[in-house]
Design a protein around this motif. Sequence first.
Motif, short mmCIF file in Angstrom:
data_model
loop_
_atom_site.label_atom_id
_atom_site.label_comp_id
_atom_site.label_asym_id
_atom_site.label_seq_id
_atom_site.Cartn_x
_atom_site.Cartn_y
_atom_site.Cartn_z
N GLU A 1 0.83 -1.21 0.00
CA GLU A 1 0.00 0.00 0.00
C GLU A 1 0.87 1.26 0.00
OE1 GLU A 1 -4.00 -1.43 2.41
OE2 GLU A 1 -2.16 -1.02 3.55
N ILE A 2 1.94 1.23 0.77
CA ILE A 2 2.86 2.37 0.80
C ILE A 2 3.46 2.58 -0.58
CG2 ILE A 2 5.12 3.13 1.65
CD1 ILE A 2 4.31 1.93 4.39
N LEU A 3 3.94 1.52 -1.19
CA LEU A 3 4.53 1.63 -2.53
C LEU A 3 3.51 2.18 -3.53
CD1 LEU A 3 6.91 1.17 -4.43
CD2 LEU A 3 6.10 -1.18 -4.73
N ARG A 4 2.29 1.66 -3.47
CA ARG A 4 1.24 2.11 -4.38
C ARG A 4 0.95 3.60 -4.18
NH1 ARG A 4 -1.56 -2.31 -4.22
NH2 ARG A 4 -2.63 -1.86 -2.27
N GLU A 5 0.88 4.04 -2.93
CA GLU A 5 0.60 5.45 -2.63
C GLU A 5 1.76 6.36 -3.04
OE1 GLU A 5 -2.09 7.40 -1.68
OE2 GLU A 5 -3.00 5.54 -2.35
N VAL A 6 2.99 5.93 -2.80
CA VAL A 6 4.15 6.74 -3.18
C VAL A 6 4.19 6.89 -4.71
CG1 VAL A 6 6.68 6.79 -3.27
CG2 VAL A 6 5.52 6.27 -1.13
N LYS B 1 1.61 6.65 -6.80
CA LYS B 1 0.46 7.48 -7.20
C LYS B 1 0.73 8.96 -6.92
CE LYS B 1 -4.56 7.65 -6.85
NZ LYS B 1 -5.76 7.06 -6.23
N ALA B 2 1.26 9.25 -5.73
CA ALA B 2 1.58 10.64 -5.36
C ALA B 2 2.68 11.19 -6.27
CB ALA B 2 1.99 10.72 -3.90
N GLY B 3 3.64 10.35 -6.64
CA GLY B 3 4.72 10.79 -7.51
C GLY B 3 4.27 11.12 -8.92
N MET C 1 10.35 18.57 -6.14
CA MET C 1 11.63 18.24 -5.50
C MET C 1 11.66 16.82 -4.96
SD MET C 1 12.56 21.74 -3.44
CE MET C 1 14.18 21.13 -2.93
N MET C 2 10.57 16.39 -4.35
CA MET C 2 10.54 15.08 -3.70
C MET C 2 10.57 13.93 -4.72
SD MET C 2 10.36 13.50 -0.73
CE MET C 2 10.03 14.89 0.31
N PHE C 3 9.88 14.09 -5.82
CA PHE C 3 9.70 12.97 -6.75
C PHE C 3 10.53 13.07 -8.03
CE2 PHE C 3 5.87 12.85 -4.13
CZ PHE C 3 5.91 11.54 -3.73
N HIS C 4 11.36 14.09 -8.14
CA HIS C 4 12.20 14.25 -9.34
C HIS C 4 13.63 14.56 -8.90
CE1 HIS C 4 8.09 15.01 -10.68
NE2 HIS C 4 8.48 14.47 -11.81
N ASP D 1 1.07 12.23 -9.61
CA ASP D 1 -0.03 13.20 -9.59
C ASP D 1 0.15 14.23 -8.48
OD1 ASP D 1 -2.43 14.57 -9.71
OD2 ASP D 1 -3.68 12.83 -9.21
N PRO D 2 0.53 15.47 -8.83
CA PRO D 2 0.71 16.49 -7.80
C PRO D 2 -0.58 16.83 -7.04
CG PRO D 2 0.88 17.48 -9.97
CD PRO D 2 0.81 16.00 -10.17
N VAL D 3 -1.74 16.63 -7.66
CA VAL D 3 -3.01 16.89 -6.96
C VAL D 3 -3.21 15.83 -5.87
CG1 VAL D 3 -5.52 17.04 -7.19
CG2 VAL D 3 -4.05 18.05 -8.95
N HIS D 4 -2.96 14.57 -6.20
CA HIS D 4 -3.09 13.50 -5.20
C HIS D 4 -2.10 13.72 -4.05
CE1 HIS D 4 -4.02 9.55 -3.61
NE2 HIS D 4 -2.72 9.31 -3.54
N PHE D 5 -0.88 14.07 -4.40
CA PHE D 5 0.15 14.34 -3.38
C PHE D 5 -0.29 15.47 -2.45
CE2 PHE D 5 3.78 17.14 -2.31
CZ PHE D 5 4.48 16.30 -1.46
N THR D 6 -0.73 16.58 -3.03
CA THR D 6 -1.08 17.76 -2.25
C THR D 6 -2.31 17.54 -1.37
OG1 THR D 6 -0.11 19.20 -3.92
CG2 THR D 6 -1.68 20.22 -2.43
N THR D 7 -3.38 17.03 -1.98
CA THR D 7 -4.62 16.89 -1.23
C THR D 7 -4.60 15.68 -0.29
OG1 THR D 7 -5.64 15.68 -3.07
CG2 THR D 7 -5.99 18.08 -2.98
#
Length: 164
Positions: free
Chosen positions: A9-14, A16-18, A82-85, A20-26
């Motif tokens: 689940e952590i891998l899937r969320e990381v 997904k967040a990486g 910065m976090m994902f690139h 999609d900046p909207v998913h990451f932010t919200t």
Amino acid sequence: MSNALTKEEILREVVKAGKDPVHFTTGYCRISHPQRGLISFKAFDYQKQLLKDYNDYRFNVILKARQLGISTITAAYIGWLMMFHRDKNILIVATKLQTATNLVRKVKSIIKNLPDWMQISQIIVDNRTSFELSNGSQIKAASTSGDTGRSEALSLLVIDEAAH
């Protein structure tokens, strides 16, 4: 999300967040509210659209009123970038160094307040006007001058309060 996430689940969320900046932010960004302290970032539709525009278009010019959360959503986008690139070089320029430094401080706060498992890069250099992540991404604040940003290979340039 529950605190007891599996590794899958952590891998899937990381991932997904990486993507999609909207998913990451919200989903994971927390911001400082003057009365309520640290709160989840609940973005308005126009802020979500701005995140998409930042991601989809190379140039974005925003004419705005005050207190719309544009600086905060911009800080969230920069945190995501910065976090994902790897090796992103971001420069924040404003007429006053303090204005640019405030935006750098917002980015740093967003990154530091992510869930531990979402902090895939750590802050390794930490100064008042700049910081660098372990993935090579860095951000710096500067005031406007004739040669600000010259000779720098920038991934993102944010010019704040350009009309003044």
